[in-house]
Design a protein around this motif. Structure first.
Motif, PDB file in Angstrom:
ATOM      1  N   ASP A 123      15.424  37.141 -60.412  1.00  0.00           N
ATOM      2  CA  ASP A 123      16.181  37.207 -59.160  1.00  0.00           C
ATOM      3  C   ASP A 123      17.664  37.433 -59.430  1.00  0.00           C
ATOM      4  OD1 ASP A 123      16.551  37.189 -56.412  1.00  0.00           O
ATOM      5  OD2 ASP A 123      16.639  34.999 -56.283  1.00  0.00           O
ATOM      6  N   GLY A 124      17.949  38.368 -60.325  1.00  0.00           N
ATOM      7  CA  GLY A 124      19.321  38.776 -60.615  1.00  0.00           C
ATOM      8  C   GLY A 124      20.230  37.606 -60.939  1.00  0.00           C
ATOM      9  N   GLY A 125      21.379  37.559 -60.289  1.00  0.00           N
ATOM     10  CA  GLY A 125      22.372  36.526 -60.525  1.00  0.00           C
ATOM     11  C   GLY A 125      21.941  35.138 -60.090  1.00  0.00           C
ATOM     12  N   ASN A 126      20.778  35.031 -59.448  1.00  0.00           N
ATOM     13  CA  ASN A 126      20.251  33.721 -59.037  1.00  0.00           C
ATOM     14  C   ASN A 126      19.365  33.090 -60.102  1.00  0.00           C
ATOM     15  OD1 ASN A 126      21.459  33.808 -56.440  1.00  0.00           O
ATOM     16  ND2 ASN A 126      19.861  35.244 -55.823  1.00  0.00           N
ATOM     17  N   GLY A 127      19.135  33.798 -61.196  1.00  0.00           N
ATOM     18  CA  GLY A 127      18.290  33.269 -62.262  1.00  0.00           C
ATOM     19  C   GLY A 127      16.896  33.848 -62.207  1.00  0.00           C
ATOM     20  N   ALA A 128      15.959  33.143 -62.808  1.00  0.00           N
ATOM     21  CA  ALA A 128      14.571  33.600 -62.882  1.00  0.00           C
ATOM     22  C   ALA A 128      13.657  32.394 -63.025  1.00  0.00           C
ATOM     23  CB  ALA A 128      14.402  34.549 -64.076  1.00  0.00           C
ATOM     24  N   TRP A 129      12.359  32.635 -62.878  1.00  0.00           N
ATOM     25  CA  TRP A 129      11.344  31.621 -63.081  1.00  0.00           C
ATOM     26  C   TRP A 129      10.332  32.189 -64.051  1.00  0.00           C
ATOM     27  CZ3 TRP A 129      13.709  32.821 -58.638  1.00  0.00           C
ATOM     28  CH2 TRP A 129      14.344  31.791 -57.942  1.00  0.00           C
ATOM     29  N   PRO A 155      20.865  31.495 -64.598  1.00  0.00           N
ATOM     30  CA  PRO A 155      21.546  32.744 -64.947  1.00  0.00           C
ATOM     31  C   PRO A 155      22.641  32.459 -65.971  1.00  0.00           C
ATOM     32  CG  PRO A 155      22.282  31.978 -62.803  1.00  0.00           C
ATOM     33  CD  PRO A 155      21.182  31.048 -63.240  1.00  0.00           C
ATOM     34  N   TRP A 156      22.916  33.423 -66.822  1.00  0.00           N
ATOM     35  CA  TRP A 156      23.982  33.270 -67.804  1.00  0.00           C
ATOM     36  C   TRP A 156      25.292  33.677 -67.148  1.00  0.00           C
ATOM     37  CZ3 TRP A 156      23.522  30.725 -72.159  1.00  0.00           C
ATOM     38  CH2 TRP A 156      24.570  30.789 -73.084  1.00  0.00           C
ATOM     39  N   PRO A 157      26.361  32.896 -67.293  1.00  0.00           N
ATOM     40  CA  PRO A 157      27.624  33.264 -66.650  1.00  0.00           C
ATOM     41  C   PRO A 157      28.175  34.582 -67.200  1.00  0.00           C
ATOM     42  CG  PRO A 157      27.857  31.238 -67.955  1.00  0.00           C
ATOM     43  CD  PRO A 157      26.434  31.679 -68.066  1.00  0.00           C
ATOM     44  N   CYS A 158      28.680  35.393 -66.302  1.00  0.00           N
ATOM     45  CA  CYS A 158      29.227  36.684 -66.725  1.00  0.00           C
ATOM     46  C   CYS A 158      30.208  37.189 -65.676  1.00  0.00           C
ATOM     47  CB  CYS A 158      28.112  37.701 -66.947  1.00  0.00           C
ATOM     48  SG  CYS A 158      27.173  38.112 -65.457  1.00  0.00           S
ATOM     49  N   ARG A 159      30.879  38.272 -66.016  1.00  0.00           N
ATOM     50  CA  ARG A 159      31.769  38.968 -65.084  1.00  0.00           C
ATOM     51  C   ARG A 159      31.170  40.351 -64.846  1.00  0.00           C
ATOM     52  NH1 ARG A 159      36.776  37.118 -68.478  1.00  0.00           N
ATOM     53  NH2 ARG A 159      36.954  35.015 -67.697  1.00  0.00           N
ATOM     54  N   PRO A 160      30.278  40.453 -63.865  1.00  0.00           N
ATOM     55  CA  PRO A 160      29.551  41.708 -63.670  1.00  0.00           C
ATOM     56  C   PRO A 160      30.436  42.862 -63.206  1.00  0.00           C
ATOM     57  CG  PRO A 160      28.990  40.128 -61.950  1.00  0.00           C
ATOM     58  CD  PRO A 160      29.896  39.425 -62.910  1.00  0.00           C
ATOM     59  N   GLY A 183      16.629  36.313 -72.506  1.00  0.00           N
ATOM     60  CA  GLY A 183      16.637  37.305 -71.431  1.00  0.00           C
ATOM     61  C   GLY A 183      17.853  37.178 -70.540  1.00  0.00           C
ATOM     62  N   ALA A 184      18.207  35.942 -70.190  1.00  0.00           N
ATOM     63  CA  ALA A 184      19.353  35.720 -69.307  1.00  0.00           C
ATOM     64  C   ALA A 184      20.651  36.197 -69.942  1.00  0.00           C
ATOM     65  CB  ALA A 184      19.444  34.234 -68.944  1.00  0.00           C
ATOM     66  N   VAL A 185      20.839  35.895 -71.223  1.00  0.00           N
ATOM     67  CA  VAL A 185      22.057  36.330 -71.921  1.00  0.00           C
ATOM     68  C   VAL A 185      22.125  37.855 -71.963  1.00  0.00           C
ATOM     69  CG1 VAL A 185      23.218  36.417 -74.172  1.00  0.00           C
ATOM     70  CG2 VAL A 185      22.326  34.248 -73.311  1.00  0.00           C
ATOM     71  N   ALA A 186      21.050  38.496 -72.386  1.00  0.00           N
ATOM     72  CA  ALA A 186      21.050  39.960 -72.496  1.00  0.00           C
ATOM     73  C   ALA A 186      21.241  40.612 -71.130  1.00  0.00           C
ATOM     74  CB  ALA A 186      19.761  40.443 -73.154  1.00  0.00           C
ATOM     75  N   GLY A 187      20.569  40.097 -70.114  1.00  0.00           N
ATOM     76  CA  GLY A 187      20.719  40.647 -68.768  1.00  0.00           C
ATOM     77  C   GLY A 187      22.142  40.527 -68.258  1.00  0.00           C
ATOM     78  N   ALA A 188      22.750  39.365 -68.479  1.00  0.00           N
ATOM     79  CA  ALA A 188      24.135  39.154 -68.043  1.00  0.00           C
ATOM     80  C   ALA A 188      25.084  40.087 -68.779  1.00  0.00           C
ATOM     81  CB  ALA A 188      24.543  37.702 -68.263  1.00  0.00           C
ATOM     82  N   MET A 189      24.903  40.203 -70.094  1.00  0.00           N
ATOM     83  CA  MET A 189      25.798  41.061 -70.880  1.00  0.00           C
ATOM     84  C   MET A 189      25.678  42.526 -70.463  1.00  0.00           C
ATOM     85  SD  MET A 189      25.708  39.377 -74.638  1.00  0.00           S
ATOM     86  CE  MET A 189      27.072  40.415 -75.182  1.00  0.00           C
ATOM     87  N   ALA A 190      24.494  42.930 -70.050  1.00  0.00           N
ATOM     88  CA  ALA A 190      24.297  44.312 -69.613  1.00  0.00           C
ATOM     89  C   ALA A 190      25.141  44.643 -68.389  1.00  0.00           C
ATOM     90  CB  ALA A 190      22.819  44.566 -69.310  1.00  0.00           C
ATOM     91  N   THR A 191      25.446  43.633 -67.579  1.00  0.00           N
ATOM     92  CA  THR A 191      26.207  43.877 -66.345  1.00  0.00           C
ATOM     93  C   THR A 191      27.710  43.953 -66.576  1.00  0.00           C
ATOM     94  OG1 THR A 191      26.553  41.546 -65.737  1.00  0.00           O
ATOM     95  CG2 THR A 191      24.475  42.582 -65.027  1.00  0.00           C
ATOM     96  N   GLU A 192      28.163  43.588 -67.763  1.00  0.00           N
ATOM     97  CA  GLU A 192      29.600  43.484 -68.004  1.00  0.00           C
ATOM     98  C   GLU A 192      30.272  44.788 -68.415  1.00  0.00           C
ATOM     99  OE1 GLU A 192      30.404  38.865 -68.918  1.00  0.00           O
ATOM    100  OE2 GLU A 192      29.732  40.016 -70.660  1.00  0.00           O
ATOM    101  N   THR A 193      29.505  45.865 -68.466  1.00  0.00           N
ATOM    102  CA  THR A 193      30.068  47.181 -68.771  1.00  0.00           C
ATOM    103  C   THR A 193      29.456  48.214 -67.832  1.00  0.00           C
ATOM    104  OG1 THR A 193      28.335  47.680 -70.380  1.00  0.00           O
ATOM    105  CG2 THR A 193      30.336  46.658 -71.234  1.00  0.00           C
TER     106      THR A 193
END
Length: 146
Positions: free
Chosen positions: A57-63, A75-80, A111-121
């Motif tokens: 669920d994107g920035g809301n995390g996952a189950w 969710p992993w904190p990031c600056r999307p 998964g959360a870390v990689a997903g968050a990092m993908a949004t930062e660029t």
């Protein structure tokens, strides 16, 4: 794309044959008709070959569930900057954890870390971490640049 045809039954058949099922929460609601992760996982594990399932669920995390337990994945904190590629990054890192024999919580964190990092660029894959960088983040080790 489908016009007036409903392909949900066919897609559920494909899902039933999967061992690992990774999908967005919104997609799962359409396919399985449930509103909560618990309802959706109950439908996913009703019959078939599924051994692991994840609802993102994107920035809301996952189950994540192995059919016995349901874990909420923070969710992993990031600056999307650009969300494109986040789901694929989550999937790749989660599956890497599965292949490495990690527990469900660790796979979810990867998964959360990689997903968050993908949004930062900008771009589809430019923000993806390599395995070393991912491990440093998971171990909370700082990178020293000289």
């Amino acid at each position: 794309l489908w016009g007036d045809r409903d392909y949900a039954p066919m897609l559920r058949d494909f899902c039933r044959e999967s061992q690992i099922l990774l999908m967005g929460l919104d997609e799962a609601k359409v396919l399985y008709g449930g509103e909560s992760p618990e309802e959706i996982f109950a439908a996913v594990y009703g019959d078939g070959a599924v051994q692991l399932a994840v609802l993102k669920d994107g920035g809301n995390g996952a189950w994540a569930s192995d059919g016995k337990q349901i874990l909420y994945l923070e969710p992993w904190p990031c600056r999307p900057v650009d969300p494109i590629g986040a789901g694929d990054a989550f999937n790749a890192a989660f599956l890497a954890g599965v292949l490495e024999g990690c527990d469900l919580q660790t796979c979810g964190r990867m998964g959360a870390v990689a997903g968050a990092m993908a949004t930062e660029t900008d771009g589809d894959t430019e923000g993806y971490p390599d395995r070393r960088k991912l491990q440093r983040i998971l171990e909370n080790r700082a990178q020293i640049y000289r």
